[in-house]
Design a protein around this motif. Structure first.
Motif, PDB file in Angstrom:
ATOM      1  N   ILE A 177       0.834  -1.276  -0.073  1.00 17.38           N
ATOM      2  CA  ILE A 177       0.146  -0.098  -0.093  1.00 17.38           C
ATOM      3  C   ILE A 177       0.864   1.257   0.107  1.00 17.38           C
ATOM      4  O   ILE A 177       0.792   2.107  -0.771  1.00 17.38           O
ATOM      5  N   PRO A 178       1.877   1.495   1.010  1.00 15.09           N
ATOM      6  CA  PRO A 178       2.552   2.606   0.793  1.00 15.09           C
ATOM      7  C   PRO A 178       3.351   2.730  -0.564  1.00 15.09           C
ATOM      8  O   PRO A 178       3.374   4.001  -0.934  1.00 15.09           O
ATOM      9  N   LEU A 179       3.813   1.807  -1.382  1.00 15.83           N
ATOM     10  CA  LEU A 179       4.398   2.045  -2.328  1.00 15.83           C
ATOM     11  C   LEU A 179       3.571   2.436  -3.463  1.00 15.83           C
ATOM     12  O   LEU A 179       3.616   3.229  -4.349  1.00 15.83           O
ATOM     13  N   TYR A 180       2.237   2.013  -3.517  1.00 16.40           N
ATOM     14  CA  TYR A 180       1.179   2.388  -4.466  1.00 16.40           C
ATOM     15  C   TYR A 180       1.004   3.918  -4.245  1.00 16.40           C
ATOM     16  O   TYR A 180       0.745   4.613  -5.182  1.00 16.40           O
ATOM     17  N   LEU A 181       0.898   4.337  -2.901  1.00 16.32           N
ATOM     18  CA  LEU A 181       0.556   5.676  -2.527  1.00 16.32           C
ATOM     19  C   LEU A 181       1.488   6.562  -3.022  1.00 16.32           C
ATOM     20  O   LEU A 181       1.448   7.547  -3.721  1.00 16.32           O
ATOM     21  N   LEU A 182       2.863   5.856  -2.939  1.00 19.00           N
ATOM     22  CA  LEU A 182       4.027   6.765  -3.561  1.00 19.00           C
ATOM     23  C   LEU A 182       4.370   6.938  -4.825  1.00 19.00           C
ATOM     24  O   LEU A 182       4.545   8.029  -5.619  1.00 19.00           O
ATOM     25  N   ALA A 183       3.613   5.655  -5.764  1.00 15.80           N
ATOM     26  CA  ALA A 183       3.499   5.742  -7.159  1.00 15.80           C
ATOM     27  C   ALA A 183       2.524   6.896  -7.547  1.00 15.80           C
ATOM     28  O   ALA A 183       2.755   7.609  -8.590  1.00 15.80           O
ATOM     29  N   GLY A 184       1.487   6.824  -6.858  1.00 16.58           N
ATOM     30  CA  GLY A 184       0.465   7.924  -7.294  1.00 16.58           C
ATOM     31  C   GLY A 184       1.028   9.231  -7.000  1.00 16.58           C
ATOM     32  O   GLY A 184       0.855  10.259  -7.790  1.00 16.58           O
ATOM     33  N   LEU A 185       1.757   9.447  -5.864  1.00 13.46           N
ATOM     34  CA  LEU A 185       2.164  10.800  -5.785  1.00 13.46           C
ATOM     35  C   LEU A 185       3.295  11.300  -6.925  1.00 13.46           C
ATOM     36  O   LEU A 185       3.387  12.463  -7.152  1.00 13.46           O
ATOM     37  N   ALA A 186       3.902  10.361  -7.110  1.00 12.20           N
ATOM     38  CA  ALA A 186       5.063  10.405  -8.446  1.00 12.20           C
ATOM     39  C   ALA A 186       4.598  10.874  -9.530  1.00 12.20           C
ATOM     40  O   ALA A 186       4.875  11.860 -10.569  1.00 12.20           O
ATOM     41  N   PHE A 187       3.293  10.128  -9.875  1.00 12.03           N
ATOM     42  CA  PHE A 187       2.756  10.346 -11.351  1.00 12.03           C
ATOM     43  C   PHE A 187       1.555  11.170 -11.302  1.00 12.03           C
ATOM     44  O   PHE A 187       0.861  11.025 -12.422  1.00 12.03           O
TER      45      PHE A 187
END
Length: 409
Positions: A33-43
């Protein structure tokens, strides 16, 4: 480039990236979940490489992700289990609400966000992540432990409370009057009561009507019924998520098991898309401004969740070690916190960055507290039990030593 072509390329890149991130998370022993959130923030908006062509499709996928999360959660329980858990665990549920919702509400009011935002942030800090906790219990080999039913009981109470909380929050966010909000709540409670009654009395008939030996037909019927009920619930301002949860409760037996097996991969896909979309809609530049409040709130509510689990396990006459394990396991927040924040960002946009930072912190801290709370508590208790000075021998002891000396001589 044609819009459809750009959308397909972006969507393919998003899904492939999620797969790579998920594999990496499993390898290092963390929730993805935290990696998915970080990916959303990045893109997303304000990120390193904003993706705009696929945003509308991802938004629709995110809605489906929430619905499938709640549907499969409902499929995990029968109506009988829900009612029995409600009867036995409601005191723990009340303690859980008081200890963990109030810090979020107080934080929103202290930040000057108003009462509606306070209700929303109370939900963000209140609800533990069933998905993360279930994975942690499996990874640590604790599914057979005595405290595990207590943990699941608290989670079930929270899930049932969502059927009341989400309609209230939806009505408040829509600016509905007190009378309108009361009507919405009555409709929600009536719907929940009716579904539980039908599931208890006629669950076999409902499951039989939906049942099919053909996996394709079962998938289409269950998914179509869920989306239909979720849409009607949304139209009644009861919340699509609650509608999906009630469909899951109404199905039982082999139908529920078969539907769960068929829909689990779809849930994982669209739930990942949901977390990415939430990251899309959050401006990463705003997160540093709320990082300190998020950290303070995470530390405070990690402690209150540990206290909740300790109390619930104590009520079940579980030994202190199990009480600490129960408390540490309940710390993780995740999907429900993001769902609630996603509903509220239209009224108070600052909830989005705060909820993202808060969930990122606790979804990482949660597995650590589950593993280390009990050993740490045991070590601290040993340090607290320091041996006192040796007492001088009294007359009885002196006589005993004298007798022993005579005997040895």
């Amino acid at each position: 480039m044609h819009d459809t072509t750009a959308m397909l390329i972006e969507l393919g890149a998003i899904i492939l990236g999620l797969g790579v991130l998920g594999r990496f998370a499993v390898r290092i022993g963390l929730s993805p979940i935290p990696l998915y959130l970080l990916a959303g923030l990045a893109f997303g908006h304000g990120g390193v490489l904003p993706l705009g062509a696929s945003e509308e499709f991802v938004a629709t996928g995110a809605e489906i992700g929430v619905i499938l999360l709640l549907l499969l959660l409902g499929l995990e329980y029968t109506a009988t289990e829900l009612v029995s858990n409600l009867r036995s665990q409601y005191p723990s549920g009340l303690v859980d609400f008081v200890l963990n919702a109030l810090p979020g509400a107080a934080a929103a009011l202290m930040l000057g966000w108003g009462p509606v935002a306070a209700v929303a942030l109370a939900g963000v800090t209140w609800i533990s992540s069933s998905g993360v906790i279930a994975k942690v219990l499996g990874d640590l080999g604790r599914l057979g432990n005595r405290e595990t039913p207590v943990i699941l009981g608290v989670l079930v109470i929270e899930d049932l409370a969502m059927a009341v909380y989400l309609p209230i929050l939806t009505a408040l966010l829509a600016g509905v009057s007190f009378a309108g909000g009361s009507i919405t709540l009555l409709i929600s409670l009536g719907t929940v009561g009716a579904v539980l009654y039908l599931a208890l009395r006629h669950g076999r008939h409902i499951s039989k009507a939906v049942s099919s030996d053909n996996p394709e037909m079962l998938l289409l019927v269950v998914l179509g019924l869920t989306l239909l009920v979720a849409g009607v619930a949304q139209d009644l301002q009861v919340s699509a998520a609650v509608g999906a949860f009630l469909v899951g409760i109404a199905l039982s037996g082999e139908v529920a098991e078969g539907a769960h097996n068929l829909l689990a991969p779809l849930r994982d896909l669209f739930a990942a898309v949901f977390f990415v979309f939430f990251g899309f809609s959050t401006d990463p530049a705003k997160i540093p401004h709320v990082l300190l409040p998020a950290l303070l709130l995470a530390v405070a509510t990690a402690c209150t969740k540990i206290a909740t689990g300790w109390y619930a396990a104590r009520r079940a006459d579980i030994k202190p070690a199990g009480r600490w394990r129960a408390g540490g396991t309940l710390v993780a927040r995740g999907e429900f916190s993001i769902v609630i924040a996603g509903l509220a960002v239209g009224v108070e946009p600052r909830i989005g960055p705060l909820a993202t930072a808060y969930v990122l912190l606790l979804v990482i801290i949660g597995p650590l507290t589950a593993r280390w709370t009990e050993p740490l508590a045991r070590r601290l208790s040993r340090k607290g039990q320091r041996p006192g000075p040796t007492a001088p021998a009294g007359p009885a002891k002196a006589a005993h030593h004298a007798d022993a000396a005579v005997t040895h001589s």
